[in-house]
Design a protein around this motif. Structure first.
Motif, PDB file in Angstrom:
ATOM      1  N   GLN A  11       5.343  10.069   2.131  1.00 32.70           N
ATOM      2  CA  GLN A  11       5.089  10.098   0.678  1.00 32.70           C
ATOM      3  C   GLN A  11       5.542   8.794   0.016  1.00 32.70           C
ATOM      4  O   GLN A  11       4.865   8.239  -0.854  1.00 32.70           O
ATOM      5  CB  GLN A  11       5.848  11.255   0.031  1.00 32.70           C
ATOM      6  CG  GLN A  11       5.212  12.607   0.259  1.00 32.70           C
ATOM      7  CD  GLN A  11       6.156  13.751  -0.116  1.00 32.70           C
ATOM      8  OE1 GLN A  11       7.199  13.533  -0.726  1.00 32.70           O
ATOM      9  NE2 GLN A  11       5.782  14.950   0.270  1.00 32.70           N
ATOM     10  N   LEU A  12       6.699   8.319   0.431  1.00 31.43           N
ATOM     11  CA  LEU A  12       7.209   7.063  -0.138  1.00 31.43           C
ATOM     12  C   LEU A  12       6.283   5.897   0.223  1.00 31.43           C
ATOM     13  O   LEU A  12       5.968   5.051  -0.627  1.00 31.43           O
ATOM     14  CB  LEU A  12       8.633   6.807   0.366  1.00 31.43           C
ATOM     15  CG  LEU A  12       9.278   5.490  -0.056  1.00 31.43           C
ATOM     16  CD1 LEU A  12       9.356   5.367  -1.581  1.00 31.43           C
ATOM     17  CD2 LEU A  12      10.686   5.379   0.555  1.00 31.43           C
ATOM     18  N   ALA A  13       5.854   5.870   1.467  1.00 30.92           N
ATOM     19  CA  ALA A  13       4.940   4.798   1.899  1.00 30.92           C
ATOM     20  C   ALA A  13       3.654   4.833   1.078  1.00 30.92           C
ATOM     21  O   ALA A  13       3.125   3.777   0.676  1.00 30.92           O
ATOM     22  CB  ALA A  13       4.634   4.940   3.396  1.00 30.92           C
ATOM     23  N   GLU A  14       3.159   6.032   0.798  1.00 28.37           N
ATOM     24  CA  GLU A  14       1.933   6.153   0.008  1.00 28.37           C
ATOM     25  C   GLU A  14       2.153   5.593  -1.401  1.00 28.37           C
ATOM     26  O   GLU A  14       1.322   4.851  -1.932  1.00 28.37           O
ATOM     27  CB  GLU A  14       1.536   7.631  -0.059  1.00 28.37           C
ATOM     28  CG  GLU A  14       0.165   7.872  -0.607  1.00 28.37           C
ATOM     29  CD  GLU A  14      -0.206   9.350  -0.562  1.00 28.37           C
ATOM     30  OE1 GLU A  14       0.384  10.120   0.220  1.00 28.37           O
ATOM     31  OE2 GLU A  14      -1.086   9.730  -1.344  1.00 28.37           O
ATOM     32  N   ALA A  15       3.294   5.924  -2.000  1.00 29.11           N
ATOM     33  CA  ALA A  15       3.588   5.432  -3.359  1.00 29.11           C
ATOM     34  C   ALA A  15       3.727   3.909  -3.372  1.00 29.11           C
ATOM     35  O   ALA A  15       3.229   3.225  -4.279  1.00 29.11           O
ATOM     36  CB  ALA A  15       4.863   6.093  -3.878  1.00 29.11           C
ATOM     37  N   ALA A  19       1.246   1.148  -5.197  1.00 32.55           N
ATOM     38  CA  ALA A  19       1.776   0.167  -6.152  1.00 32.55           C
ATOM     39  C   ALA A  19       1.372  -1.251  -5.750  1.00 32.55           C
ATOM     40  O   ALA A  19       0.938  -2.054  -6.585  1.00 32.55           O
ATOM     41  CB  ALA A  19       3.294   0.293  -6.228  1.00 32.55           C
ATOM     42  N   LEU A  20       1.498  -1.562  -4.475  1.00 30.55           N
ATOM     43  CA  LEU A  20       1.128  -2.904  -4.008  1.00 30.55           C
ATOM     44  C   LEU A  20      -0.360  -3.148  -4.218  1.00 30.55           C
ATOM     45  O   LEU A  20      -0.772  -4.215  -4.693  1.00 30.55           O
ATOM     46  CB  LEU A  20       1.485  -3.070  -2.524  1.00 30.55           C
ATOM     47  CG  LEU A  20       2.978  -3.027  -2.171  1.00 30.55           C
ATOM     48  CD1 LEU A  20       3.160  -3.137  -0.656  1.00 30.55           C
ATOM     49  CD2 LEU A  20       3.753  -4.136  -2.874  1.00 30.55           C
ATOM     50  N   ARG A  21      -1.172  -2.135  -3.885  1.00 29.14           N
ATOM     51  CA  ARG A  21      -2.618  -2.295  -4.030  1.00 29.14           C
ATOM     52  C   ARG A  21      -2.990  -2.535  -5.489  1.00 29.14           C
ATOM     53  O   ARG A  21      -3.801  -3.405  -5.815  1.00 29.14           O
ATOM     54  CB  ARG A  21      -3.322  -1.042  -3.485  1.00 29.14           C
ATOM     55  CG  ARG A  21      -4.803  -1.226  -3.288  1.00 29.14           C
ATOM     56  CD  ARG A  21      -5.431  -0.043  -2.600  1.00 29.14           C
ATOM     57  NE  ARG A  21      -5.248  -0.038  -1.160  1.00 29.14           N
ATOM     58  CZ  ARG A  21      -4.818   1.003  -0.446  1.00 29.14           C
ATOM     59  NH1 ARG A  21      -4.513   2.127  -1.046  1.00 29.14           N
ATOM     60  NH2 ARG A  21      -4.701   0.917   0.857  1.00 29.14           N
ATOM     61  N   SER A  22      -2.357  -1.765  -6.371  1.00 28.48           N
ATOM     62  CA  SER A  22      -2.637  -1.908  -7.800  1.00 28.48           C
ATOM     63  C   SER A  22      -2.275  -3.320  -8.279  1.00 28.48           C
ATOM     64  O   SER A  22      -3.062  -3.980  -8.975  1.00 28.48           O
ATOM     65  CB  SER A  22      -1.842  -0.845  -8.559  1.00 28.48           C
ATOM     66  OG  SER A  22      -1.799  -1.135  -9.913  1.00 28.48           O
ATOM     67  N   ALA A 121       9.280  -8.416  -8.786  1.00 31.13           N
ATOM     68  CA  ALA A 121       8.818  -7.645  -7.632  1.00 31.13           C
ATOM     69  C   ALA A 121       7.952  -6.470  -8.097  1.00 31.13           C
ATOM     70  O   ALA A 121       8.198  -5.887  -9.151  1.00 31.13           O
ATOM     71  CB  ALA A 121      10.019  -7.118  -6.854  1.00 31.13           C
ATOM     72  N   SER A 122       6.956  -6.153  -7.274  1.00 31.01           N
ATOM     73  CA  SER A 122       6.146  -4.958  -7.570  1.00 31.01           C
ATOM     74  C   SER A 122       6.975  -3.697  -7.415  1.00 31.01           C
ATOM     75  O   SER A 122       6.894  -2.781  -8.239  1.00 31.01           O
ATOM     76  CB  SER A 122       4.957  -4.875  -6.610  1.00 31.01           C
ATOM     77  OG  SER A 122       4.028  -5.871  -6.905  1.00 31.01           O
ATOM     78  N   VAL A 123       7.733  -3.650  -6.334  1.00 32.62           N
ATOM     79  CA  VAL A 123       8.529  -2.463  -6.027  1.00 32.62           C
ATOM     80  C   VAL A 123       9.862  -2.897  -5.416  1.00 32.62           C
ATOM     81  O   VAL A 123       9.884  -3.797  -4.568  1.00 32.62           O
ATOM     82  CB  VAL A 123       7.849  -1.541  -4.985  1.00 32.62           C
ATOM     83  CG1 VAL A 123       8.595  -0.212  -4.870  1.00 32.62           C
ATOM     84  CG2 VAL A 123       6.391  -1.298  -5.299  1.00 32.62           C
ATOM     85  N   VAL A 124      10.926  -2.253  -5.823  1.00 28.36           N
ATOM     86  CA  VAL A 124      12.203  -2.327  -5.109  1.00 28.36           C
ATOM     87  C   VAL A 124      12.473  -0.938  -4.548  1.00 28.36           C
ATOM     88  O   VAL A 124      12.527   0.043  -5.308  1.00 28.36           O
ATOM     89  CB  VAL A 124      13.365  -2.740  -6.035  1.00 28.36           C
ATOM     90  CG1 VAL A 124      14.698  -2.553  -5.326  1.00 28.36           C
ATOM     91  CG2 VAL A 124      13.223  -4.190  -6.472  1.00 28.36           C
ATOM     92  N   VAL A 125      12.611  -0.856  -3.218  1.00 27.40           N
ATOM     93  CA  VAL A 125      12.990   0.415  -2.596  1.00 27.40           C
ATOM     94  C   VAL A 125      14.475   0.321  -2.249  1.00 27.40           C
ATOM     95  O   VAL A 125      14.872  -0.460  -1.371  1.00 27.40           O
ATOM     96  CB  VAL A 125      12.164   0.704  -1.328  1.00 27.40           C
ATOM     97  CG1 VAL A 125      12.563   2.070  -0.760  1.00 27.40           C
ATOM     98  CG2 VAL A 125      10.678   0.678  -1.637  1.00 27.40           C
TER      99      VAL A 125
END
Ligand SMILES: O=C1O[C@H](COP(=O)(O)O)[C@@H](O)[C@H](O)[C@H]1O
Length: 221
Positions: A11-15, A19-22, A121-125
């Motif tokens: 699920q996290l990978a999908e999110a 986000a990266l694709r967007s 950054a697009s995402v910080v995990v």
């Protein structure tokens, strides 16, 4: 690995992939900041398989131990072995260490290196330890106040509870990201997160610095 943890990682990978694709639809390069430790391995495997234009993705770490690249304690080694595989092997990974002997000696060079990336950054995990640390913002880091308040991207930290010196992105730099996600497993970490949500002393539980980002929480038992 329990089924619940595996499902959470997917699920996290999908999110993150979404986000990266967007962001890749809107800009040439995007930046993904991931964490080290043991938790992200199944997430890395799931994300690596996504069909994304990985050659336009920069990947770096929220923090790193100041150890050799091939050390079992290296977060960079973890990323290379588990994330930069399959389609994701085309991503550009930017490590947080250098040939300098200490993070204090190396932090300026590494800061220059990371400043060339596509901020914000697009995402910080983020991950979180049982002591409420996230990135390398530990309750007992001598440079915790600096790392929480610095305008610089990176801070060298010495932490009595940890065997190696470290380098960490400052809270301020991580705050700038467009999206923040927290990946944790287990009842112990859920209790720590509940304690963090119930108080406001950031120095006691540094994860508190990110609770209002807002922070999307990915937890499995
Ligand atoms: O030391 C670290 O620990 C945290 C949490 O690691 P985990 O093994 O409990 O998943 C991690 O987020 C951080 O990047 C790492 O350097």
């Amino acid at each position: 690995m329990s089924q619940a943890r595996q499902q959470l990682a997917v699920q996290l990978a999908e999110a993150v992939a979404e986000a990266l694709r967007s962001d890749l639809d809107a800009q040439q390069r995007v930046l993904l900041v991931v964490s080290g430790g043991s938790t992200p391995v199944p997430f890395f495997h799931a994300l690596a398989a996504y069909d994304l234009p990985w050659s336009r993705v920069d990947v770096t770490l929220a923090d790193e131990r100041w150890v050799a690249d091939d050390s079992p304690d290296s977060n960079a080694r973890l990323v290379r072995e588990h994330l930069l595989q399959g389609p994701a092997a085309a991503a550009n990974f930017v490590a947080l260490t250098s040939a300098a002997g200490t993070p204090e000696q190396g932090v300026a060079d590494v800061s220059e290196r990371v400043e060339s990336l596509a901020w914000p950054a697009s995402v910080v995990v983020l991950g979180m330890g049982g002591d409420g640390h996230t990135a390398s913002l530990f309750p007992d880091s001598r440079e915790l106040d600096l790392a929480l308040s610095s305008d610089e991207p990176l801070v060298a930290v010495r932490t009595p509870s940890q065997p190696q010196p470290r380098i960490t992105f400052s809270a301020g730099r991580l705050h700038q990201a467009r999206r923040h996600m927290l990946h944790i497993n287990g009842d112990d970490k859920r209790s720590v997160l509940a304690a963090a949500l119930g108080g406001d002393d950031v120095r006691a539980l540094p994860i508190r610095a990110f609770l209002a980002c807002p922070l999307a929480i990915y937890w499995a038992p």
